[in-house]
Scaffold this active site. Structure first.
Site, PDB file in Angstrom:
ATOM      1  N   GLY A   1       0.847  -1.192   0.000  1.00 41.56           N
ATOM      2  CA  GLY A   1       0.000   0.000   0.000  1.00 41.56           C
ATOM      3  C   GLY A   1       0.878   1.237   0.000  1.00 41.56           C
TER       4      GLY A   1
ATOM      5  N   ASP B   1       0.468   4.210   0.637  1.00 41.95           N
ATOM      6  CA  ASP B   1       0.327   5.119   1.776  1.00 41.95           C
ATOM      7  C   ASP B   1       1.309   4.776   2.892  1.00 41.95           C
ATOM      8  OD1 ASP B   1      -1.195   2.747   1.995  1.00 41.95           O
ATOM      9  OD2 ASP B   1      -2.442   3.611   3.562  1.00 41.95           O
TER      10      ASP B   1
ATOM     11  N   ASP C   1       0.434   4.367  11.722  1.00 43.86           N
ATOM     12  CA  ASP C   1      -0.777   4.941  11.132  1.00 43.86           C
ATOM     13  C   ASP C   1      -1.959   4.233  11.764  1.00 43.86           C
ATOM     14  OD1 ASP C   1      -2.884   5.838   9.606  1.00 43.86           O
ATOM     15  OD2 ASP C   1      -1.817   5.696   7.705  1.00 43.86           O
TER      16      ASP C   1
END
Length: 253
Positions: free
Chosen positions: A104, A106, A126
């Site tokens: 991912g 992100d 996160d």
């Protein structure tokens, strides 16, 4: 990367398209601003918002883990300048990761945003629907991480599997161990989560040495209070990493 140029003075909208939501931000001077006060959950809602503000942005930069959503947005906003950033745009020497295609983006961007603010290695937590705990060294090399359920994932599992148990607040009880059912549940949820995260952080320190800890995501402030460990809460880390990467890619063209 597609359709970009070297004009860094333009007003840019940055989009982070995740599995469960779409988040947007842009800069006013040096300050980040969220696209709306609430998360935008669908591509249609996002497109409608942008079309109601046609002169607000000169370009739209997208980092996404959902190709279908990205394609739908790009199709509807074909008159806007779109820059799509994917894992393939990340220099391969910055990825110490065996399966980049399944990473991912992100996760990388959050770390990349953090290393842009320090000269040390970083661990980024996160805290969202899932909690990711990733490490990047001082040379911007991403070394992977850990994915665990989000803060509320533990209580949701119990509520589904054992609905007769009472609902409890996510907090650490004052007494160990739990002397009643409510406190026992709190230790099982908040305590289990805290012990797991702390253990992972200790493992990183043993393997990689000293680092700075950054927290981001919707539950970052909850996690900050839970860990009682020196950390920096940075709600815009993904966007900061995205901006940093885009600017570097533009500079190379």
């Amino acid at each position: 990367m597609s359709k970009n140029d070297s004009d860094t003075s333009k007003k840019t909208l940055y989009l982070d398209i995740g599995n469960s939501s779409i988040k947007g931000a842009y800069k006013v001077g040096t300050q980040w601003m969220v696209l709306t006060d609430e998360r935008i959950f669908t591509a249609l809602e996002l497109v409608n918002w942008i079309q109601k503000h046609p002169d607000s942005f000169d370009e739209i930069v997208i980092a996404s883990v959902r190709d279908d959503v990205t394609e739908a947005i790009a199709k509807e906003l074909k008159h806007h300048k779109i820059i799509e950033i994917s894992v393939s745009d990340i220099p391969r020497d910055l990825l110490n990761y065996e399966t980049p295609k399944t990473l991912g983006i992100d996760r990388f961007l959050s770390c990349y945003g953090a290393t842009g603010q320090t000269n040390k290695s970083v661990v980024v937590i996160d805290a969202g629907t899932a909690t990711t705990i990733d490490i990047m060294d001082q040379d911007d090399t991403y070394h992977g991480g850990v994915i665990i359920p989000g803060i509320w994932g533990f209580s949701e599992v119990l509520s589904r599997k054992a609905p007769a148990l009472p609902f409890v607040e996510f907090e650490i009880p004052k007494q160990w161990p739990g002397k009643n059912t409510v406190d026992s549940l709190k230790w099982g949820q908040a305590g289990f989560y805290e012990f797991g995260v702390v253990g992972i952080l200790k493992k990183y320190e043993e393997e990689f040495g000293d680092y700075e800890l950054f927290l981001t995501g919707g539950d970052a402030t909850v996690l900050e209070g839970l860990l009682k460990k020196e950390s920096k809460v940075r709600p815009f880390l993904v966007f900061e990493g995205l901006e940093r990467l885009v600017n570097q890619l533009k500079a190379k063209k």
